[in-house]
Structure formats: structure tokens, C-alpha cells
Design a protein around this motif. Structure first.
Motif, PDB file in Angstrom:
ATOM      1  N   MET A 150     -24.850  13.281  -4.709  1.00  0.00           N
ATOM      2  CA  MET A 150     -23.920  14.387  -4.449  1.00  0.00           C
ATOM      3  C   MET A 150     -22.480  13.949  -4.674  1.00  0.00           C
ATOM      4  SD  MET A 150     -25.426  16.513  -1.304  1.00  0.00           S
ATOM      5  CE  MET A 150     -27.036  16.286  -0.633  1.00  0.00           C
ATOM      6  N   SER A 151     -21.987  12.985  -3.866  1.00  0.00           N
ATOM      7  CA  SER A 151     -20.558  12.637  -3.876  1.00  0.00           C
ATOM      8  C   SER A 151     -20.113  12.034  -5.207  1.00  0.00           C
ATOM      9  CB  SER A 151     -20.263  11.610  -2.781  1.00  0.00           C
ATOM     10  OG  SER A 151     -20.792  12.028  -1.560  1.00  0.00           O
ATOM     11  N   GLU A 152     -18.836  12.290  -5.497  1.00  0.00           N
ATOM     12  CA  GLU A 152     -18.184  11.676  -6.665  1.00  0.00           C
ATOM     13  C   GLU A 152     -16.768  11.297  -6.255  1.00  0.00           C
ATOM     14  OE1 GLU A 152     -18.265  14.271 -10.068  1.00  0.00           O
ATOM     15  OE2 GLU A 152     -20.391  14.717  -9.795  1.00  0.00           O
ATOM     16  N   GLY A 191     -16.005  14.437  -2.389  1.00  0.00           N
ATOM     17  CA  GLY A 191     -16.873  14.045  -1.278  1.00  0.00           C
ATOM     18  C   GLY A 191     -16.948  15.219  -0.320  1.00  0.00           C
ATOM     19  N   SER A 192     -15.883  15.395   0.443  1.00  0.00           N
ATOM     20  CA  SER A 192     -15.834  16.561   1.354  1.00  0.00           C
ATOM     21  C   SER A 192     -15.854  17.849   0.551  1.00  0.00           C
ATOM     22  CB  SER A 192     -14.557  16.507   2.192  1.00  0.00           C
ATOM     23  OG  SER A 192     -14.548  15.348   2.969  1.00  0.00           O
ATOM     24  N   ASP A 193     -15.149  17.838  -0.572  1.00  0.00           N
ATOM     25  CA  ASP A 193     -15.083  19.037  -1.403  1.00  0.00           C
ATOM     26  C   ASP A 193     -16.072  18.888  -2.560  1.00  0.00           C
ATOM     27  OD1 ASP A 193     -14.429  21.313  -2.725  1.00  0.00           O
ATOM     28  OD2 ASP A 193     -12.498  20.587  -3.489  1.00  0.00           O
ATOM     29  N   THR A 212     -23.585   5.954  -3.781  1.00  0.00           N
ATOM     30  CA  THR A 212     -25.017   6.252  -3.777  1.00  0.00           C
ATOM     31  C   THR A 212     -25.772   5.169  -3.009  1.00  0.00           C
ATOM     32  OG1 THR A 212     -24.696   7.161  -5.961  1.00  0.00           O
ATOM     33  CG2 THR A 212     -26.964   6.836  -5.243  1.00  0.00           C
ATOM     34  N   SER A 213     -26.234   5.528  -1.829  1.00  0.00           N
ATOM     35  CA  SER A 213     -26.988   4.582  -1.001  1.00  0.00           C
ATOM     36  C   SER A 213     -28.304   4.240  -1.686  1.00  0.00           C
ATOM     37  CB  SER A 213     -27.301   5.206   0.357  1.00  0.00           C
ATOM     38  OG  SER A 213     -26.125   5.571   1.015  1.00  0.00           O
ATOM     39  N   GLY A 214     -28.577   2.947  -1.822  1.00  0.00           N
ATOM     40  CA  GLY A 214     -29.874   2.496  -2.330  1.00  0.00           C
ATOM     41  C   GLY A 214     -30.154   2.844  -3.780  1.00  0.00           C
ATOM     42  N   GLY A 238     -21.302  13.980   5.388  1.00  0.00           N
ATOM     43  CA  GLY A 238     -20.273  14.984   5.734  1.00  0.00           C
ATOM     44  C   GLY A 238     -19.453  14.469   6.896  1.00  0.00           C
ATOM     45  N   THR A 239     -18.129  14.404   6.710  1.00  0.00           N
ATOM     46  CA  THR A 239     -17.291  13.821   7.772  1.00  0.00           C
ATOM     47  C   THR A 239     -17.224  14.765   8.976  1.00  0.00           C
ATOM     48  OG1 THR A 239     -15.186  14.803   7.096  1.00  0.00           O
ATOM     49  CG2 THR A 239     -15.860  12.784   5.954  1.00  0.00           C
ATOM     50  N   ASN A 240     -16.853  14.196  10.109  1.00  0.00           N
ATOM     51  CA  ASN A 240     -16.817  15.016  11.317  1.00  0.00           C
ATOM     52  C   ASN A 240     -15.795  16.147  11.218  1.00  0.00           C
ATOM     53  OD1 ASN A 240     -18.736  13.259  12.143  1.00  0.00           O
ATOM     54  ND2 ASN A 240     -17.855  12.881  14.158  1.00  0.00           N
ATOM     55  N   GLU A 241     -14.698  15.901  10.480  1.00  0.00           N
ATOM     56  CA  GLU A 241     -13.699  16.975  10.326  1.00  0.00           C
ATOM     57  C   GLU A 241     -14.330  18.150   9.570  1.00  0.00           C
ATOM     58  OE1 GLU A 241     -13.178  13.774   9.575  1.00  0.00           O
ATOM     59  OE2 GLU A 241     -11.827  13.262  11.220  1.00  0.00           O
ATOM     60  N   ILE A 242     -15.092  17.817   8.534  1.00  0.00           N
ATOM     61  CA  ILE A 242     -15.744  18.868   7.738  1.00  0.00           C
ATOM     62  C   ILE A 242     -16.795  19.591   8.594  1.00  0.00           C
ATOM     63  CG2 ILE A 242     -17.265  19.250   5.738  1.00  0.00           C
ATOM     64  CD1 ILE A 242     -14.239  18.760   5.095  1.00  0.00           C
TER      65      ILE A 242
HETATM   66  C1  LIG Z   1     -22.553   4.770   4.591  1.00  0.00           C
HETATM   67  C2  LIG Z   1     -22.386   5.918   3.626  1.00  0.00           C
HETATM   68  C3  LIG Z   1     -23.450   6.298   2.816  1.00  0.00           C
HETATM   69  C4  LIG Z   1     -23.288   7.323   1.877  1.00  0.00           C
HETATM   70  N1  LIG Z   1     -24.339   7.631   1.057  1.00  0.00           N
HETATM   71  C5  LIG Z   1     -24.198   8.610   0.149  1.00  0.00           C
HETATM   72  C6  LIG Z   1     -25.261   8.923  -0.758  1.00  0.00           C
HETATM   73  O1  LIG Z   1     -26.329   8.289  -0.734  1.00  0.00           O
HETATM   74  N2  LIG Z   1     -25.085   9.903  -1.663  1.00  0.00           N
HETATM   75  C7  LIG Z   1     -23.931  10.621  -1.728  1.00  0.00           C
HETATM   76  O2  LIG Z   1     -23.849  11.535  -2.536  1.00  0.00           O
HETATM   77  N3  LIG Z   1     -22.873  10.340  -0.905  1.00  0.00           N
HETATM   78  C8  LIG Z   1     -22.983   9.340   0.010  1.00  0.00           C
HETATM   79  N4  LIG Z   1     -21.923   9.032   0.841  1.00  0.00           N
HETATM   80  C9  LIG Z   1     -20.644   9.712   0.651  1.00  0.00           C
HETATM   81  C10 LIG Z   1     -20.261  10.643   1.792  1.00  0.00           C
HETATM   82  O3  LIG Z   1     -21.024  11.804   1.799  1.00  0.00           O
HETATM   83  C11 LIG Z   1     -18.753  10.899   1.637  1.00  0.00           C
HETATM   84  O4  LIG Z   1     -18.097   9.685   1.939  1.00  0.00           O
HETATM   85  C12 LIG Z   1     -18.231  11.975   2.555  1.00  0.00           C
HETATM   86  O5  LIG Z   1     -18.757  13.224   2.219  1.00  0.00           O
HETATM   87  C13 LIG Z   1     -16.691  12.037   2.526  1.00  0.00           C
HETATM   88  O6  LIG Z   1     -16.218  12.116   1.224  1.00  0.00           O
HETATM   89  P1  LIG Z   1     -15.097  11.110   0.703  1.00  0.00           P
HETATM   90  O7  LIG Z   1     -15.528   9.718   1.021  1.00  0.00           O
HETATM   91  O8  LIG Z   1     -14.810  11.448  -0.709  1.00  0.00           O
HETATM   92  O9  LIG Z   1     -13.822  11.386   1.619  1.00  0.00           O
HETATM   93  P2  LIG Z   1     -12.772  12.555   1.417  1.00  0.00           P
HETATM   94  O10 LIG Z   1     -13.473  13.830   1.167  1.00  0.00           O
HETATM   95  O11 LIG Z   1     -11.736  12.116   0.447  1.00  0.00           O
HETATM   96  O12 LIG Z   1     -12.114  12.624   2.857  1.00  0.00           O
HETATM   97  C14 LIG Z   1     -11.175  11.657   3.313  1.00  0.00           C
HETATM   98  C15 LIG Z   1     -10.735  12.067   4.712  1.00  0.00           C
HETATM   99  O13 LIG Z   1     -10.085  13.347   4.667  1.00  0.00           O
HETATM  100  C16 LIG Z   1     -10.713  14.256   5.565  1.00  0.00           C
HETATM  101  N5  LIG Z   1     -10.774  15.585   4.979  1.00  0.00           N
HETATM  102  C17 LIG Z   1     -11.131  15.900   3.706  1.00  0.00           C
HETATM  103  N6  LIG Z   1     -11.098  17.245   3.552  1.00  0.00           N
HETATM  104  C18 LIG Z   1     -10.721  17.783   4.739  1.00  0.00           C
HETATM  105  C19 LIG Z   1     -10.546  19.107   5.217  1.00  0.00           C
HETATM  106  N7  LIG Z   1     -10.729  20.168   4.420  1.00  0.00           N
HETATM  107  N8  LIG Z   1     -10.184  19.274   6.515  1.00  0.00           N
HETATM  108  C20 LIG Z   1      -9.999  18.206   7.330  1.00  0.00           C
HETATM  109  N9  LIG Z   1     -10.153  16.915   6.929  1.00  0.00           N
HETATM  110  C21 LIG Z   1     -10.528  16.713   5.662  1.00  0.00           C
HETATM  111  C22 LIG Z   1     -12.121  13.717   5.752  1.00  0.00           C
HETATM  112  O14 LIG Z   1     -12.663  14.123   6.994  1.00  0.00           O
HETATM  113  C23 LIG Z   1     -11.919  12.210   5.688  1.00  0.00           C
HETATM  114  O15 LIG Z   1     -11.543  11.715   6.946  1.00  0.00           O
HETATM  115  C24 LIG Z   1     -22.051   8.007   1.778  1.00  0.00           C
HETATM  116  C25 LIG Z   1     -20.980   7.629   2.602  1.00  0.00           C
HETATM  117  C26 LIG Z   1     -21.134   6.596   3.510  1.00  0.00           C
HETATM  118  C27 LIG Z   1     -19.943   6.210   4.373  1.00  0.00           C
END
Ligand SMILES: Cc1cc2nc3c(=O)[nH]c(=O)nc-3n(C[C@H](O)[C@H](O)[C@H](O)COP(=O)(O)OP(=O)(O)OC[C@H]3O[C@@H](n4cnc5c(N)ncnc54)[C@H](O)[C@@H]3O)c2cc1C
Length: 386
Positions: free
Chosen positions: A132-134, A138-140, A164-166, A370-374
Motif C-alpha cells: 500500500m504505502s509509498e 502513507g497516510s494519504d 513493505t514488511s517481509g 495507519g497512524t493514530n492521528e489518521i
Molecule cells: C513497522 C511498520 C510496518 C509497516 N509495514 C507496512 C507494509 O507492510 N505495507 C505497507 O504498505 N505499509 C507499511 N507500513 C507503512 C505505514 O502504513 C505508514 O508508515 C503509515 O501509514 C504512515 O505513513 P507515512 O510513514 O508515509 O507517514 P506520513 O503519512 O508522512 O505521516 C507523518 C506524520 O504526519 C501525520 N499526519 C499525516 N497526515 C495527517 C493528517 N491528515 N492529520 C493529522 N496528522 C497527519 C501522521 O500521523 C504522522 O505522524 C509500515 C509502517 C511501519 C512503521
């Protein structure tokens, strides 16, 4: 002082299963087949151990028998995974496939896909990664740039997935890609899911090391990777809808509160053995235990809702926010009350080793899935506040 959390039973029918799993775990630990660890559902990649679980029918428990599963349902699956997580067993290899790829295949997969993958998932012969993430998406997630372009007989995939985990171990990945250019009025439309063979020559997997030096994450790059029409998961254009339906499975399970449980139980053992544990220390552990118990009720009620076919995405967001903060609080409490204990990954002292793993992994607990803020945004929308 006894640790009662893992002894709370769903009903009598589950008691027998729980006892079987506990006996299996006790034997596996004493035979040295695994060493209990924190964050074992993400860090403990052990295909042979996964195969042992599969042989007992403990993978694919929610997969119907006709597709190679044991068809026992989500609540029995919950009992098994809860015991494995509480014991810090290495379950990462099959985790993503069992947790969310199998339900997605059952819901959206073609008959051919179900027959091709579900028996292999249930027998621990097909491990999956999540694409999913790129970078900058990530959040978006709607900002993803990985693109699938229609060609004769299939799709050409170009782009890169991150975190990408694993991915370096898995056989396949479910990739979310754009199949239509972004529509500014409907950013979440035009995305689709594909089942991609990670061993294909047009797929490059670049390691990204954790600060501990562990290789867990990857960047997965697709360069004109040809994906056949048979590998489309669900409906072209429905990727967002499908992904959000998967998220309830991804966010609500016991792994969102038990990642540091082996550390909690080790702390209990240490304080039990110490003659001089203070009231404040015991109270701190008691408070954690009561939180764990309440969180477990929430998580189990979501498992029941999933079993009934409901889509409890708001409840799952609440469960993950509360659960992952609890996991981090276990680490913070350990660092506070075990002042002087050194977090050392190579230590022969169980507590030091567990604390080290938990402390290094803990920043990711509130980010992954998905971060806690999201998640709070999901809850606000669910309550009609946005
Ligand atoms: C251990 C681990 C395993 C993972 N494994 C996978 C996987 O297997 N496959 C995969 O696809 N992804 C994976 N991820 C990615 C994960 O889903 C993303 O890290 C996550 O969704 C956040 O995206 P980002 O890292 O791009 O942070 P960003 O989206 O850049 O966010 C950075 C910060 O800004 C905050 N933020 C962003 N937007 C908003 C908003 N609208 N309102 C308030 N705050 C906001 C966020 O809460 C965060 O604190 C993994 C991440 C971790 C840490």
C-alpha cells in the motif's frame, strides 16, 4: 500474584482449544523451537514454525474447508492467535496472509484465485506482503503513484512501494495501484488491487534496515512488471473500497495490544521474584493489566462483528489507537520501574532482551496500519463530526 489476562475464556468450547495451544507453546519453548520475543508477529519470520501451526489447523481457521482451511471461524482463530502473541511466538511469516489476504480473497477473489491461494495460505506455503504505502503516500494513500496500465492480456505495473514488511521473504504481494489518473473531485477512485509474484524478474526488492540493524522493511520496485488479468483482485476501480474493508481486519486484532505482552509478563515474573517490589511498582503493573483486559474486550467484540459479516471500521480504529498506546505504555513503564536494567538485544537476561526489542520497535506501533492521528480522523468521521 498471578497473571490472569490470558486465562479469560470466551466460552467452555474455547477452553479446550486454549489448553491445546498452551500445551503446544510450552512444549515448543522447552524444546527450544522458539524463544519468546516482543513484536513477534512482525519480526518473528519462521516458516518452519508456521508449518507446525498449519499442520495443527491453526492457520486458515477462518478459511472454509473446501479451500483447505479448518473453517472454525474468527473467534476460535482469536483464541489461537491471542495465545501465540501472548507467548511471543514467531508468527510473522503467515501473519498478513492469514489475517487479511485470506478474507480479501474470500470476499473479492475469483474462484480460480481462491483455489490457487487459499489452500497454500492455510498450509503455510504462501506468504504475502502488503503493497500500500509509498514515498509521500502513507497516510494519504490516494496519493500513490504506482500505476497499472492495460495491455494485451493483462497490466503493466510501474512504481515503488515503501515500508513493505517481509517483502524480501514473501511469495506474493497485494499491490494497490492507480488504474486511472487522479480525479481531483474523487481522489479515492481509479485505484485497483493486483496479486503480484514477488519473485518475478521485473520486481526488485531493496532492503531498508531498522535502527536496530534488523532487515524487516523493504522498498519494492516494479519496472514494467506484467500482471495477468487473472491477477486482478476484485474489481478494477474499486481498490479503495476493498482496501478500507480490509483495514478492519488489519487494525482490530489482538496483535494491536499484545506486541509487548511478553515484556509485561516478564516484568511480572521479575517483580514476583523480587522481595522488595514497591506498592507503586505493583500498582503500575496492575493498571496495565486492567487496561489490557478492557482492550481485549473491545478487540474480541470486533472479531465477533467481523464474524457476523459487519464492517466495524470505526471500532477498529478506536481499538488500534487505544491498543498501540497501551503497547507503548508497557515499554515506558518497564523503562521506569526497571530503572537500571539495561536494554540489551544480546543479553542472556530475558527481561533485558525483551525490553530491548520492545523499546526499539515501539515507535512503529502507532504508525503501522495507519497512524493514530489518521485513526482519530476515521473516528471523527464515523461520529459525524467531519
Ligand atoms: C513497522 C511498520 C510496518 C509497516 N509495514 C507496512 C507494509 O507492510 N505495507 C505497507 O504498505 N505499509 C507499511 N507500513 C507503512 C505505514 O502504513 C505508514 O508508515 C503509515 O501509514 C504512515 O505513513 P507515512 O510513514 O508515509 O507517514 P506520513 O503519512 O508522512 O505521516 C507523518 C506524520 O504526519 C501525520 N499526519 C499525516 N497526515 C495527517 C493528517 N491528515 N492529520 C493529522 N496528522 C497527519 C501522521 O500521523 C504522522 O505522524 C509500515 C509502517 C511501519 C512503521
Amino acid at each position: 500474584m498471578t497473571l490472569a489476562l490470558a486465562a479469560v475464556d470466551v466460552d467452555a468450547a474455547m477452553d479446550t482449544l486454549r489448553s491445546e495451544v498452551r500445551a503446544f507453546i510450552a512444549e515448543a519453548v522447552s524444546a527450544g523451537r522458539f524463544v519468546p520475543d516482543c513484536d513477534s508477529w512482525l519480526a518473528g519470520w519462521a516458516p518452519a514454525f508456521s508449518a507446525e501451526l498449519a499442520a495443527r489447523g491453526w492457520i486458515g481457521m477462518a478459511i472454509p474447508r473446501e479451500y483447505g482451511g479448518s473453517g472454525r471461524g474468527s473467534l476460535e482463530r482469536y483464541v489461537v492467535i491471542e495465545e501465540l502473541l501472548a507467548a511471543g511466538a514467531p508468527v510473522a511469516a503467515h501473519w498478513i496472509a492469514d489475517r487479511q489476504i485470506a478474507p480479501a480473497l474470500l470476499r473479492y477473489g475469483t474462484e480460480q484465485q481462491k483455489q490457487a491461494y487459499l489452500p497454500k495460505i492455510a498450509s503455510a506455503r504462501a506468504f504475502f506482503a502488503l503493497g500500500m504505502s509509498e514515498a509521500d503516500a502513507g497516510s494519504d494513500l490516494a496519493a500513490i503513484r504506482t500505476k497499472a496500465t492495460k495491455v494485451e492480456g493483462g497490466w503493466r505495473l510501474n512504481g515503488a512501494k515503501l515500508w513493505t514488511s517481509g517483502g524480501h521473504h514473501a511469495h506474493a504481494m497485494v499491490v494497490l495501484a492507480r488504474t486511472c489518473p487522479v480525479d481531483a473531485q474523487a481522489r479515492h477512485s481509479g485505484m485497483s488491487q493486483f496479486i503480484v509474484d514477488l519473485r518475478a524478474s521485473e520486481v526488485t526488492i531493496n532492503p531498508i534496515l531498522l535502527m536496530s540493524g534488523e532487515h524487516h522493511f523493504n522498498e519494492v520496485v516494479f519496472e514494467d512488471a506484467l500482471v495477468s488479468d487473472d491477477a486482478v483482485l476484485g474489481t478494477i476501480g474499486d481498490g479503495w473500497k476493498q482496501v478500507t474493508a480490509e483495514l478492519a481486519y488489519e487494525r482490530s486484532g489482538p496483535e494491536r495490544l499484545l506486541s509487548t505482552f511478553p515484556l509485561l509478563t516478564a516484568m511480572f515474573r521479575r517483580l514476583e521474584a523480587a522481595a522488595d517490589a514497591s506498592e507503586a511498582e505493583l500498582a503500575a503493573l496492575g493498571a496495565l493489566l486492567s487496561r489490557a483486559r478492557s482492550l481485549r474486550e473491545i478487540s474480541m467484540s470486533i472479531a465477533s462483528a467481523l464474524q457476523r459479516g459487519e464492517a466495524p471500521d470505526v471500532a477498529a480504529a478506536v481499538a488500534k489507537d487505544l491498543g498501540t498506546r497501551f503497547e507503548q505504555d508497557v515499554v515506558d513503564t518497564a523503562l521506569r520501574i526497571l530503572d537500571g536494567v539495561c536494554a540489551d538485544p544480546s543479553s542472556s537476561d530475558e527481561l533485558e532482551r525483551l525490553l530491548s526489542r520492545a523499546a526499539l520497535h515501539s515507535p512503529g506501533f502507532t504508525l503501522r496500519g495507519g497512524t493514530n492521528e489518521i485513526l482519530r480522523g476515521v473516528v471523527a468521521r464515523g461520529l459525524g463530526l467531519r
